[in-house]
Design an enzyme around this catalytic site. Structure first.
Site, PDB file in Angstrom:
ATOM      1  N   HIS A 166       1.177  -7.550  43.440  1.00  0.00           N
ATOM      2  CA  HIS A 166       1.927  -7.083  44.625  1.00  0.00           C
ATOM      3  C   HIS A 166       3.408  -7.359  44.417  1.00  0.00           C
ATOM      4  CE1 HIS A 166       2.799 -11.052  46.563  1.00  0.00           C
ATOM      5  NE2 HIS A 166       1.669 -11.431  45.987  1.00  0.00           N
ATOM      6  N   GLU A 196       0.953  -7.387  50.291  1.00  0.00           N
ATOM      7  CA  GLU A 196      -0.019  -8.484  50.169  1.00  0.00           C
ATOM      8  C   GLU A 196       0.357  -9.658  51.046  1.00  0.00           C
ATOM      9  OE1 GLU A 196      -1.858 -12.191  48.556  1.00  0.00           O
ATOM     10  OE2 GLU A 196       0.266 -11.668  48.800  1.00  0.00           O
TER      11      GLU A 196
END
Length: 883
Positions: A180, A226
């Protein structure tokens, strides 16, 4: 048994001239013993100094081996992965600053950079045997998760960059590699998780330029949400059309900055993934103990692994950097703190593992290879041992049977001797357990005294001070109990016999732990298995030597050598525990006394390490000077700690240990049932994420003191404060300093769209909210009413936290207004007055970036914080409505 003891004493007397003199202690003790007992001689025993040097040298040597193995990041590299190119990606990604969801830095600058690099790789590899397809996904969805006690998450148009690498002949089965690129506010997020995305870019470059086509394909997912509690990964695995072709995944994460990346989760129940990692990883580093500890929930963190496992039903491998978690999610998480060798190491491993997996047959039908868990553990970074859990169960029971046979032979003497041995073994086990209990109780009392003295967390920047304080107390108490037992209870028993007996006790207790963990189905049972097999084998090999010469130097060295393998591995696990938990205790909230937790962990480590050292306590002719030394160390450390010599935090640029504080400049507005404003106020809402609260801040900023401590308003949703996540049960101490009203450029717009009575007696209300990219919704049904349904997740409200519900919301760019509905069931016999309504609903808006990020008052306060304090800060609003 009696005859054997007599023979030992005669032999000991014959060799007395060759043994160290125990000094005057033996003579003094002999005077206290009953006349019917013969005085114990010192034959076959170790001198006090010899015992200390042996044990201390053994522990220090193994600890040095562990530290050296951890510092050795790479021994050699195949050279297929270019760490320097990956580092350039890392520096470019972090150069834009913090990348929160919805910010231009995250949604535009970082996305454009990644797409540009991917396009360059695609162009460069066009003539090769692979094709690259890129898709930018902006999903919308919601789900419920039991993280932090449980809440519901809603996301709208967050960003995923999915890159499909496959042979030009196409592929049907794919591996997923996930990282991420978003970060928390106030942090560059170099380790979490920009470095992983940089590694993935370079892995994509290496694989795309292979001359031999891959057997299967790989999807590289650069997910952009995330840190908003796993939102983007949920959007991909539940909505993207490519997700149906994913058979397994590798997730790259971080819980620290740099060092070695460790495999701490695998599966579930897909041992072929672990086997692939063991075979292919260039620098293997893995622990099933970490997996079971993490999945137990004691670590307040989670990764995208959970989403792919629970919502995608696919197996995977979770890797993370764990070193130096003190600066995780802080401004100190910068590229220069990540060593190039760490990047090289991670790149070598990911490249080799992915390449192995996409060329394997297992990936095509991973479900066919799902047959239980794997036991896997690392040996000083040299290799990883892995075998199926069912094989581990057989090995564990074989070790237990061997222990039973060993102990059973001693019981199979004459009925009298056998019964006496069992009784003596039980008494010795009670002494051992009593020593551990007294040690734990003593250390906990010391930890509470330190906490009450206001010196909590002194170890945060001086860890070995805690080892000296709590460790000396634990070791001293264990040694004292055994010394008292040896001198007062076992007055006439040979030290050699006692040492044998307490070795058997250690073996028995480890065997009990082995059986317990095996029965629970835990793969971590391999640890007590090692603590049974290696000591038992070495003891059997040394039995003749021990009976003939007692505790000679040769015997002692050989005995400790037999303990080296399990002990060095346990020391590695102890390092992992403290490397993870010590930083976590700096952000575990205001309600858990961290000294109690750390003292308990140190005591547990002491108990584990001392288990087979009890053998030496009874082989040592005296412990007087050892006890005096431990007592001196304890008293000295206790005085120094209580005098405040060890300050918890540090702003040292080379090794910062920041105190974590959340500061929000907030305006609160409470609305009546008719929508009119009942009251409002504004202030700087301050939360400490550790137990010490504001005691170290007040001397620098006198206005922040206990006179402005805020209280939870139980009648208001979530105490009437703008909580970003549902952690109010962990962070109950907070402060509210009055300040002028905030005026964000994009203020919250919230309205009731419709309200209707349904035919089954419920009330359905629809709402619309328009605000910044991050908002939190708190729902509190009034007495007698209940929340029956809503538009989130599967429609069933989940995780009622003490009568309240928490919904976390975020959106990317160009998202429409947030619309949702609630269905309330009134209670016919409700005593709630009609003017109170059915439900209280509050919305918090959080402004992280741009002109809304800070106010003048907030900036002024932040400048006054000392250098060792890291205040995450932003502007927020809290609006409460009743309906």
């Amino acid at each position: 048994m009696e005859r054997d003891s007599t023979v030992r004493r005669i032999r000991a007397q014959q060799n007395q001239q060759k043994q160290p003199d125990c000094g005057d202690e033996a003579a003094a003790l002999n005077g206290l013993r009953s006349r019917k007992h013969k005085p114990e001689v010192s034959a076959g025993l170790l001198g006090e100094s010899s015992a200390v040097l042996l044990l201390l040298g053994f522990v220090c040597l193994l600890w040095l081996l562990v530290l050296l193995s951890l510092q050795q990041l790479i021994i050699s590299s195949p050279g297929l992965f270019n760490a320097l190119r990956a580092r350039k990606h890392l520096e470019r990604i972090t150069s834009v600053g913090p990348r929160t969801v919805g910010s231009p830095e995250n949604e535009i600058m970082t996305v454009n950079y990644l797409l540009d690099q991917i396009e360059q790789i695609r162009t460069e590899s066009q003539t090769g045997p692979h094709s690259i397809t890129v898709d930018v996904q902006r999903p919308t969805g919601s789900f419920s998760i039991d993280f932090l006690g449980g809440f519901t998450s809603y996301y709208d148009r967050v960003t995923n960059i999915a890159v499909k690498l496959e042979p030009k002949t196409t592929a049907q089965h794919f591996m997923l590699a996930n990282c991420h690129f978003d970060s928390v506010a106030n942090s560059l997020g170099a380790s979490d998780d920009a470095v992983s995305c940089s590694v993935m870019l370079e892995v994509l470059h290496s694989l795309a330029n292979l001359s031999t086509p891959l057997k299967h394909g790989i999807i590289f997912l650069f997910n952009g949400a995330e840190e908003n509690i796993l939102q983007a990964s949920h959007g991909f695995i539940t909505q993207h059309p490519w997700a149906q072709q994913v058979r397994a995944f590798v997730n790259l994460e971080a819980a620290g900055v740099g060092g070695k990346e460790v495999v701490f989760q695998t599966g579930p129940e897909n041992p072929w993934l672990v086997q692939a990692y063991v075979r292919a990883a260039v620098h293997p580093f893995a622990s099933v103990v970490g997996q079971e500890v993490f999945q137990s929930g004691v670590i307040p963190s989670d990764t995208d692994f959970r989403i792919y496992r629970d919502f995608g039903k696919i197996p995977g491998i979770d890797l993370a950097f764990i070193e130096n978690g003190f600066i995780y999610h802080t401004k100190y998480d910068t590229p220069e703190r990540i060593h190039t060798d760490s990047i090289q190491r991670a790149g070598d491993n990911i490249l080799s593992v992915l390449k192995h997996l996409v060329m394997s047959d297992e990936l095509a039908d991973s479900s066919a290879y799902r047959h239980g868990n794997m036991v896997f553990f690392d040996l000083l970074g040299v290799t990883v041992v892995a075998y199926p859990a069912r094989v581990g169960t057989i090995i564990n029971y074989m070790a237990a049977v061997a222990t039973v046979i060993y102990l059973g032979k001693k019981c199979m003497l004459t009925s009298n001797a056998g019964g006496r041995y069992m009784r003596d073994l039980a008494c010795a086990a009670c002494v051992a357990v009593l020593s551990w209990f007294v040690a734990l109780l003593t250390v906990l009392i010391v930890a509470l005294l330190v906490t009450l003295a206001g010196r909590s967390m002194f170890w945060y920047s001086h860890f070995y001070a805690a080892v000296c304080l709590y460790g000396s107390a634990a070791v001293g108490k264990i040694l004292l109990i055994h010394t008292l037992a040896k001198n007062l209870y076992y007055g006439g028993v040979s030290g050699v016999d006692l040492s044998e007996r307490f070795f058997d006790v250690s073996l028995l207790l480890w065997c009990c732990a082995l059986l317990f963990l095996t029965q629970r189905g835990l793969c971590s049972a391999y640890v007590p298995m090692m603590m049974v097999v290696f000591p038992l084998a070495s003891k059997l090999l040394l039995t003749k030597h021990f009976r003939a010469r007692g505790a000679s130097l040769q015997y002692s060295v050989l005995y400790l050598t037999g303990l080296a393998v399990p002990y060095v591995h346990i020391m590695f696990l102890i390092w992992v525990v403290f490397e993870i938990f010590t930083p976590i205790l700096g952000r575990s909230g205001t309600e858990i006394p961290p000294d109690v937790v750390l003292a308990s962990l140190i005591t547990l480590a002491t108990v584990i390490l001392s288990s087979y050292f009890m053998h030496f306590i009874y082989l040592t002719c005296s412990t007087r000077r050892i006890l005096a030394g431990l007592g001196s160390v304890f008293v000295l450390m206790f005085v120094l700690v209580c005098c405040g010599l060890f300050f918890p935090y540090s702003a040292d640029p080379s090794s910062p240990r920041p105190k974590r504080i959340f500061v929000q400049h907030s305006t609160r507005v409470l609305h009546a049932l008719d929508g009119a404003v009942e009251r409002s106020d504004s202030g700087l809402w301050i939360n400490s994420l550790d137990y010490s609260g504001m005691q170290h801040i007040t001397p620098h900023i006198p206005q922040i003191n206990d006179s402005i401590r805020s209280r939870c308003s139980e009648q208001l949703p979530y105490c009437g404060f703008p909580w970003f996540l549902p952690v109010k049960s962990l962070v109950k101490k907070n402060w509210y300093l009055p300040a002028p009203e905030v005026s964000p450029e994009a203020p919250l717009q919230f309205r009731l769209l419709s309200r209707q009575d349904t035919e089954w007696g419920t009330v359905k209300m629809s709402f619309e909210a328009k605000g910044p990219s991050h908002m939190s919704l708190y729902l509190r049904p009034h007495a007698g009413a209940s929340l029956m349904g809503w538009s989130f997740g599967d429609g069933t409200p989940r995780f009622d936290l003490s009568g309240e519900y928490f919904v976390f919301y975020s959106h990317g760019l160009d998202a429409p207004a947030w619309s949702f509905w609630l269905e309330i069931q009134p209670h016919e016999s409700s005593d709630v007055p009609p003017d109170e309504g059915l439900i209280s609903l509050a919305v918090s808006s959080h402004y992280f970036f741009g002109p809304d990020r800070h106010s003048e008052q907030l900036e002024s306060l932040l400048k006054r914080f000392p250098a060792w304090a890291f205040p995450s800060s932003w502007v927020s609003t809290y609006h409460m409505y009743r309906y």
